[in-house]
Design a protein around this motif. Structure first.
Motif, PDB file in Angstrom:
ATOM      1  N   ALA A  58       0.819  -1.074   0.019  1.00  0.00           N
ATOM      2  CA  ALA A  58      -0.074   0.015  -0.019  1.00  0.00           C
ATOM      3  C   ALA A  58       0.896   1.064   0.188  1.00  0.00           C
ATOM      4  CB  ALA A  58      -1.070  -0.020   1.228  1.00  0.00           C
ATOM      5  N   SER A  81      -1.664  -5.724   0.353  1.00  0.00           N
ATOM      6  CA  SER A  81      -2.789  -4.953   0.720  1.00  0.00           C
ATOM      7  C   SER A  81      -3.956  -5.409   0.306  1.00  0.00           C
ATOM      8  CB  SER A  81      -2.432  -3.465   0.406  1.00  0.00           C
ATOM      9  OG  SER A  81      -2.396  -3.402  -1.121  1.00  0.00           O
ATOM     10  N   VAL A  82      -5.045  -4.823   1.010  1.00  0.00           N
ATOM     11  CA  VAL A  82      -6.415  -5.128   0.155  1.00  0.00           C
ATOM     12  C   VAL A  82      -6.850  -3.900  -0.521  1.00  0.00           C
ATOM     13  CG1 VAL A  82      -7.745  -4.048   2.058  1.00  0.00           C
ATOM     14  CG2 VAL A  82      -8.770  -5.746   0.732  1.00  0.00           C
ATOM     15  N   GLY A  83      -6.395  -2.752  -0.242  1.00  0.00           N
ATOM     16  CA  GLY A  83      -6.590  -1.658  -1.035  1.00  0.00           C
ATOM     17  C   GLY A  83      -5.690  -1.440  -2.379  1.00  0.00           C
ATOM     18  N   LEU A 106      -6.764  -9.604   6.769  1.00  0.00           N
ATOM     19  CA  LEU A 106      -6.643  -8.368   7.475  1.00  0.00           C
ATOM     20  C   LEU A 106      -7.933  -7.832   7.917  1.00  0.00           C
ATOM     21  CD1 LEU A 106      -7.397  -6.215   5.183  1.00  0.00           C
ATOM     22  CD2 LEU A 106      -5.113  -6.094   4.677  1.00  0.00           C
ATOM     23  N   ARG A 243      -9.302   5.134   4.188  1.00  0.00           N
ATOM     24  CA  ARG A 243      -8.327   6.034   3.386  1.00  0.00           C
ATOM     25  C   ARG A 243      -8.554   7.034   3.625  1.00  0.00           C
ATOM     26  NH1 ARG A 243      -5.902   1.884   3.077  1.00  0.00           N
ATOM     27  NH2 ARG A 243      -5.013   0.788   1.022  1.00  0.00           N
ATOM     28  N   HIS A 290      -1.255   4.556  10.354  1.00  0.00           N
ATOM     29  CA  HIS A 290      -1.602   3.428   9.481  1.00  0.00           C
ATOM     30  C   HIS A 290      -1.583   1.930   9.830  1.00  0.00           C
ATOM     31  CE1 HIS A 290      -2.723   2.769   4.975  1.00  0.00           C
ATOM     32  NE2 HIS A 290      -3.141   1.860   5.745  1.00  0.00           N
ATOM     33  N   SER A 293      -3.889  -2.962   9.697  1.00  0.00           N
ATOM     34  CA  SER A 293      -3.572  -4.422   9.665  1.00  0.00           C
ATOM     35  C   SER A 293      -2.284  -4.889  10.320  1.00  0.00           C
ATOM     36  CB  SER A 293      -3.451  -4.856   8.190  1.00  0.00           C
ATOM     37  OG  SER A 293      -2.024  -4.266   7.624  1.00  0.00           O
ATOM     38  N   ARG A 299      -0.062  -9.521   9.008  1.00  0.00           N
ATOM     39  CA  ARG A 299       0.750  -9.326   7.941  1.00  0.00           C
ATOM     40  C   ARG A 299       1.589 -10.411   7.334  1.00  0.00           C
ATOM     41  NH1 ARG A 299       2.442  -3.540   8.575  1.00  0.00           N
ATOM     42  NH2 ARG A 299       0.184  -2.719   8.450  1.00  0.00           N
ATOM     43  N   MET A 302      -1.128 -11.853   5.093  1.00  0.00           N
ATOM     44  CA  MET A 302      -1.155 -10.870   3.585  1.00  0.00           C
ATOM     45  C   MET A 302      -0.115 -11.317   2.931  1.00  0.00           C
ATOM     46  SD  MET A 302      -2.009  -7.289   5.600  1.00  0.00           S
ATOM     47  CE  MET A 302      -1.568  -6.053   4.477  1.00  0.00           C
TER      48      MET A 302
END
Ligand code: DGY
Length: 324
Positions: A58, A81-83, A106, A243, A290, A293, A299, A302
């Motif tokens: 991310a 990341s999911v984003g 996460l 975000r 930030h 997660s 982590r 991920m």
């Protein structure tokens, strides 16, 4: 012995040790970032010079401009990341570069962080922590640092995806009444009693606390603006684990100054890590870097999920989390 050469991988970040070890076992790692300082676009392009795939995270600048500069060897980008707002998905698709992310793993960690933000902001945890840490605490008083009770309040959630639903589940443990605004209404079993508002304004007028858990970008950019803040009751608590771009900073800071928003818990910011400095100056903010997660469990999961996606891609299978 497998006669095929290992695919070549560029790692834009220092990932957790077990993830690095697996990446090194399964791939020929051709570029690394041992300092763990986010690489800029030029460095990412240089790192990708010999690579078949990029393992990024991310915030890495992999927008359309960077994608256009990547060498033809790059066939896949796996983000830790999911984003995916840091990746030019259309540009990647147009070049035939597969992109994968890491959903699911996460969810619980990020929902925990959202609850931490809610409790930290509402109960003035940062102010209390500073009082003790800085040696300024002179003892218990009946009126010291009175916050707002979270239990039993009405919580509005923007974005009822996996993370929003996990927050709703945790909030129910605090006897909160959960409201949500989403593109579409969830099926009853996923809603689990949460109250749907197709109109965000109707939700904002009712709630005591607002949690932003949506991924941001597109039509949600600056979603929490002055107009929407004005719809909320005075004294509402706002938290953001989605975000930073979901929030119009000038509007939220003005509302924090006036007290219309009693407190804000923020884990994400526009232009990270250069957040608007006025957030730091406000006593009624609870700020995290930030950490959504940031658990060992999440982590590692991920990293393994990102590598599972790359393994599938290089075996000729459809990566389970392919998004472009
Ligand atoms: C994500 O996965 O998108 C998070 O923001 C990084 O923890």
């Amino acid at each position: 012995m497998d006669p095929r050469p290992k695919p070549r991988l560029a790692l834009t970040r220092l990932f957790p040790p077990d993830v690095m070890a697996r990446a090194r076992r399964s791939y020929a790692v051709v570029a690394e970032n041992p300092d763990d300082i986010p690489a800029d676009a030029d460095r990412i392009v240089a790192m990708a010079a010999e690579a078949d795939a990029i393992f990024c995270a991310a915030g890495d600048p992999l927008g359309a401009d960077t994608i256009a500069r990547l060498p033809g060897s790059v066939k896949a980008i796996a983000t830790f990341s999911v984003g995916t707002d840091h990746i030019g998905l259309d540009a990647a698709k147009a070049r035939g570069i597969a992109v994968t992310n890491t959903p699911d793993v996460l969810t619980e960690a990020t929902a925990e962080t959202t609850m931490l933000l809610l409790l930290g902001a509402a109960r003035r945890a940062a102010e209390g922590e500073r009082l003790v840490r800085e040696g300024r605490w002179t003892g218990w008083t009946p009126t010291q640092l009175l916050g707002r009770q979270v239990s039993g309040k009405k919580l509005g959630i923007l974005g009822m995806g996996r993370i929003g639903r996990a927050v709703a589940r945790m909030a129910r443990g605090f006897l909160m009444e959960v409201h949500y605004h989403n593109r579409s209404r969830l099926p009853e079993e996923l809603e689990a009693g949460a109250i749907y508002h197709s109109d965000a304004a109707a939700m904002l007028a009712q709630i005591d606390m607002l949690a932003l858990t949506a991924p941001g970008g597109g039509p949600l950019t600056n979603w929490l603006n002055a107009e929407r803040i004005a719809l909320m009751k005075p004294g509402t608590v706002v938290v953001n684990s989605g975000r930073g771009t979901l929030v119009e900073d000038n509007a939220l800071i003005a509302a924090l100054k006036s007290g219309h928003v009693a407190a804000a818990g923020l884990d994400v910011f526009a232009n990270e890590p250069q957040l608007d400095p006025r957030y730091r100056e406000q006593a009624n903010t609870f700020l995290l870097p930030h950490l959504g997660s940031a658990t060992v469990e999440a982590r590692n999961a991920m990293g393994f999920r990102a590598l599972d996606n790359l393994d599938a891609f290089f075996s000729g299978d459809q990566p389970p989390d392919r998004i472009a």
